[in-house]
Design a protein around this motif. Structure first.
Motif, PDB file in Angstrom:
ATOM      1  N   ASP A   1      36.401  45.152  30.240  1.00  0.00           N
ATOM      2  CA  ASP A   1      37.159  44.610  29.109  1.00  0.00           C
ATOM      3  C   ASP A   1      37.901  43.330  29.463  1.00  0.00           C
ATOM      4  OD1 ASP A   1      39.178  45.522  30.749  1.00  0.00           O
ATOM      5  OD2 ASP A   1      39.973  46.999  29.337  1.00  0.00           O
ATOM      6  N   GLY A   2      37.681  42.830  30.679  1.00  0.00           N
ATOM      7  CA  GLY A   2      38.315  41.588  31.094  1.00  0.00           C
ATOM      8  C   GLY A   2      39.655  41.753  31.768  1.00  0.00           C
ATOM      9  N   GLU A   3      40.147  42.974  31.840  1.00  0.00           N
ATOM     10  CA  GLU A   3      41.423  43.238  32.495  1.00  0.00           C
ATOM     11  C   GLU A   3      41.239  43.351  34.010  1.00  0.00           C
ATOM     12  OE1 GLU A   3      44.752  43.700  31.405  1.00  0.00           O
ATOM     13  OE2 GLU A   3      43.919  42.613  29.700  1.00  0.00           O
ATOM     14  N   LEU A   4      42.322  43.094  34.728  1.00  0.00           N
ATOM     15  CA  LEU A   4      42.304  43.297  36.173  1.00  0.00           C
ATOM     16  C   LEU A   4      42.609  44.752  36.498  1.00  0.00           C
ATOM     17  CD1 LEU A   4      44.265  40.154  37.396  1.00  0.00           C
ATOM     18  CD2 LEU A   4      41.865  40.648  37.838  1.00  0.00           C
ATOM     19  N   PRO A   5      41.905  45.362  37.462  1.00  0.00           N
ATOM     20  CA  PRO A   5      42.254  46.717  37.889  1.00  0.00           C
ATOM     21  C   PRO A   5      43.669  46.760  38.451  1.00  0.00           C
ATOM     22  CG  PRO A   5      40.092  46.063  38.732  1.00  0.00           C
ATOM     23  CD  PRO A   5      40.726  44.832  38.159  1.00  0.00           C
ATOM     24  N   ASP A   6      44.286  47.938  38.391  1.00  0.00           N
ATOM     25  CA  ASP A   6      45.657  48.080  38.876  1.00  0.00           C
ATOM     26  C   ASP A   6      45.787  47.706  40.348  1.00  0.00           C
ATOM     27  OD1 ASP A   6      46.508  48.873  36.384  1.00  0.00           O
ATOM     28  OD2 ASP A   6      46.421  51.020  36.827  1.00  0.00           O
TER      29      ASP A   6
ATOM     30  N   VAL B   1      39.913  37.144  43.679  1.00  0.00           N
ATOM     31  CA  VAL B   1      39.474  35.914  43.018  1.00  0.00           C
ATOM     32  C   VAL B   1      39.016  36.292  41.614  1.00  0.00           C
ATOM     33  CG1 VAL B   1      37.819  34.009  43.065  1.00  0.00           C
ATOM     34  CG2 VAL B   1      38.776  34.875  45.200  1.00  0.00           C
ATOM     35  N   LEU B   2      39.335  35.480  40.656  1.00  0.00           N
ATOM     36  CA  LEU B   2      39.035  35.803  39.262  1.00  0.00           C
ATOM     37  C   LEU B   2      37.561  35.578  38.959  1.00  0.00           C
ATOM     38  CD1 LEU B   2      42.209  34.365  37.510  1.00  0.00           C
ATOM     39  CD2 LEU B   2      41.722  36.734  38.177  1.00  0.00           C
TER      40      LEU B   2
ATOM     41  N   ARG C   1      47.865  43.798  44.444  1.00  0.00           N
ATOM     42  CA  ARG C   1      47.669  42.797  45.506  1.00  0.00           C
ATOM     43  C   ARG C   1      48.243  41.444  45.092  1.00  0.00           C
ATOM     44  NH1 ARG C   1      41.925  43.510  48.709  1.00  0.00           N
ATOM     45  NH2 ARG C   1      42.385  45.554  49.614  1.00  0.00           N
ATOM     46  N   ILE C   2      48.037  41.079  43.837  1.00  0.00           N
ATOM     47  CA  ILE C   2      48.589  39.808  43.369  1.00  0.00           C
ATOM     48  C   ILE C   2      50.113  39.845  43.452  1.00  0.00           C
ATOM     49  CG2 ILE C   2      48.843  38.311  41.356  1.00  0.00           C
ATOM     50  CD1 ILE C   2      45.994  39.198  40.548  1.00  0.00           C
ATOM     51  N   ALA C   3      50.707  40.964  43.081  1.00  0.00           N
ATOM     52  CA  ALA C   3      52.165  41.100  43.126  1.00  0.00           C
ATOM     53  C   ALA C   3      52.688  40.982  44.552  1.00  0.00           C
ATOM     54  CB  ALA C   3      52.593  42.417  42.506  1.00  0.00           C
ATOM     55  N   ALA C   4      51.854  41.380  45.535  1.00  0.00           N
ATOM     56  CA  ALA C   4      52.260  41.311  46.944  1.00  0.00           C
ATOM     57  C   ALA C   4      51.860  40.004  47.610  1.00  0.00           C
ATOM     58  CB  ALA C   4      51.648  42.485  47.707  1.00  0.00           C
ATOM     59  N   THR C   5      51.280  39.072  46.848  1.00  0.00           N
ATOM     60  CA  THR C   5      50.832  37.785  47.373  1.00  0.00           C
ATOM     61  C   THR C   5      51.959  36.762  47.245  1.00  0.00           C
ATOM     62  OG1 THR C   5      48.527  38.228  46.792  1.00  0.00           O
ATOM     63  CG2 THR C   5      49.165  35.918  47.044  1.00  0.00           C
ATOM     64  N   PRO C   6      52.299  36.053  48.325  1.00  0.00           N
ATOM     65  CA  PRO C   6      53.383  35.079  48.243  1.00  0.00           C
ATOM     66  C   PRO C   6      53.235  34.072  47.107  1.00  0.00           C
ATOM     67  CG  PRO C   6      52.854  35.467  50.535  1.00  0.00           C
ATOM     68  CD  PRO C   6      51.834  36.225  49.729  1.00  0.00           C
ATOM     69  N   LEU C   7      52.029  33.614  46.809  1.00  0.00           N
ATOM     70  CA  LEU C   7      51.854  32.655  45.721  1.00  0.00           C
ATOM     71  C   LEU C   7      51.828  33.321  44.350  1.00  0.00           C
ATOM     72  CD1 LEU C   7      49.283  30.069  47.158  1.00  0.00           C
ATOM     73  CD2 LEU C   7      51.775  29.928  47.057  1.00  0.00           C
ATOM     74  N   ARG C   8      51.834  34.664  44.308  1.00  0.00           N
ATOM     75  CA  ARG C   8      51.919  35.427  43.062  1.00  0.00           C
ATOM     76  C   ARG C   8      50.805  35.090  42.069  1.00  0.00           C
ATOM     77  NH1 ARG C   8      55.186  37.358  46.107  1.00  0.00           N
ATOM     78  NH2 ARG C   8      57.251  38.174  45.593  1.00  0.00           N
ATOM     79  N   LYS C   9      49.605  34.868  42.594  1.00  0.00           N
ATOM     80  CA  LYS C   9      48.475  34.612  41.703  1.00  0.00           C
ATOM     81  C   LYS C   9      47.181  34.986  42.393  1.00  0.00           C
ATOM     82  CE  LYS C   9      47.609  29.738  42.966  1.00  0.00           C
ATOM     83  NZ  LYS C   9      46.164  29.872  43.272  1.00  0.00           N
ATOM     84  N   ALA C  10      46.168  35.240  41.580  1.00  0.00           N
ATOM     85  CA  ALA C  10      44.824  35.413  42.125  1.00  0.00           C
ATOM     86  C   ALA C  10      44.213  34.045  42.394  1.00  0.00           C
ATOM     87  CB  ALA C  10      43.955  36.189  41.146  1.00  0.00           C
ATOM     88  N   GLY C  11      43.207  34.020  43.244  1.00  0.00           N
ATOM     89  CA  GLY C  11      42.523  32.772  43.522  1.00  0.00           C
ATOM     90  C   GLY C  11      41.536  32.419  42.427  1.00  0.00           C
ATOM     91  N   ALA C  12      41.198  31.150  42.345  1.00  0.00           N
ATOM     92  CA  ALA C  12      40.141  30.678  41.462  1.00  0.00           C
ATOM     93  C   ALA C  12      38.896  30.406  42.304  1.00  0.00           C
ATOM     94  CB  ALA C  12      40.581  29.405  40.744  1.00  0.00           C
TER      95      ALA C  12
END
Length: 259
Positions: free
Chosen positions: A206-211, A197-198, A216-227
C-alpha cells in the motif's frame, strides 16, 4: 532523479564503460541515470527486458550512451553474456555495479529450504558469478573497478531477516576476498552498504513503510530514509578514479545509523 543533456567531459565517470546489474528499478535504475550523467556509457542488465528498454530509451533521449541485455543473475551463462555483450557493444569494461538482489523475511527456523536457496542463489551466487566474469575481462586490461551492493544488514543482525542478512554478510566477504585476489592486477573491489532506501523492496504493497523500517529511520541521526540516487552517487565515486586507492572498503550509506 531525472537526468537530461549529454554526458559531461569532466564527470566522475567521463569516458568509462560501466555494467549495471540489477538495473530495472530502484537503486540500479537510478545508478544508470547517475552514471551516465557523470559521463559513463552504460550496459544495463536485469531480468525485465521491457523495463530495461524503457530506461535505455529515457537515457538515449537525453543524449547518453546506453544499451541493455536481459537475463538472470543466478545463471552462469546469462552473467557471462552480460559481460560479453558489454565488450561487443562498447569494446571494454571499466567498471561494474552489482546491485541485483531480493529480499526475504521470517525467522531463520521458519524459512523454507527452497526460499533459503532462492535468496542465496540471487544475492550470493549472483554476485560471485558477476565478479568472476567481470574480472575475466578486466584482468588483461590491468585495471577496473567493481562495486557490490550489500546492506547495513551485512554488518549487524536483527530479528526476522536471517537468511537475507546472511547473504549480505557474504557479499562483504566476497568483496574483501576479491579485493585481495585482484588488487595486484589493478582491479579495485568495494561495497556500498545502504540503510533503509525508499524503493519497492522496503515498501508495503500500500506504499507504507513497515514498522521496522520506521524504527530504523527514527534511530538514524539524519532522521530520514535514503534515496536511490544517494546510494548511486556513492557508488559513482567508488567507481571513479577519485577513489583510486580505495579497495576492499565497506561504504555505509545509512544516514549515520551504524555510527
Amino acid at each position: 532523479m531525472q537526468q537530461s543533456g549529454t554526458a559531461p567531459d569532466n564527470g566522475l565517470l567521463a569516458g568509462k564503460v560501466v555494467l549495471v546489474v540489477g538495473a530495472s528499478s530502484g537503486i540500479g535504475a537510478e545508478a544508470a541515470r547517475v552514471f551516465t550523467a557523470e559521463g559513463a556509457s552504460v550496459m544495463l542488465a536485469a531480468r525485465s527486458s521491457e523495463r530495461l528498454r524503457e530506461i535505455v530509451d529515457e537515457l538515449t533521449r537525453g543524449g547518453h550512451d546506453a544499451a541493455a541485455v536481459s537475463g538472470d543473475v543466478a545463471v552462469a551463462d546469462d552473467v557471462a553474456r552480460f559481460v560479453d555483450e558489454t565488450i561487443s557493444r562498447f569494446g571494454r569494461l571499466d567498471g561494474a555495479f552489482n546491485n541485483a538482489g531480493i529480499g526475504q523475511g521470517g525467522r531463520l527456523d521458519d524459512v523454507s529450504e527452497d526460499e533459503f536457496d532462492r535468496v542465496m542463489n540471487v544475492n550470493v551466487k549472483g554476485v560471485w558469478l558477476c565478479l568472476r566474469e567481470q574480472v575475466r575481462v578486466m584482468r588483461p586490461a590491468g585495471s577496473g573497478a567493481i562495486v557490490n551492493v550489500s546492506s547495513i544488514g551485512g554488518l549487524r543482525g536483527s530479528p526476522g531477516f536471517g537468511a537475507y542478512q546472511a547473504t549480505k554478510h557474504a557479499v562483504i566477504g566476497l568483496t574483501r576476498t576479491a579485493a585481495h585476489d585482484n588488487g595486484p592486477d589493478g582491479i579495485r573491489v568495494n561495497v556500498v552498504a545502504p540503510g533503509p532506501v525508499l524503493t519497492s523492496m522496503v515498501m508495503k504493497p500500500d506504499g507504507e513503510l513497515p514498522d521496522g523500517v520506521k524504527a530504523r529511520i527514527a534511530a538514524t541521526p539524519l532522521r530520514k530514509a535514503g534515496a536511490p540516487e544517494e546510494v548511486a552517487q556513492s557508488a559513482a565515486w567508488l567507481l571513479s578514479d577519485r577513489a583510486s586507492h580505495v579497495s576492499g572498503a565497506v561504504l555505509t550509506v545509512d544516514g549515520g545509523y551504524t555510527a
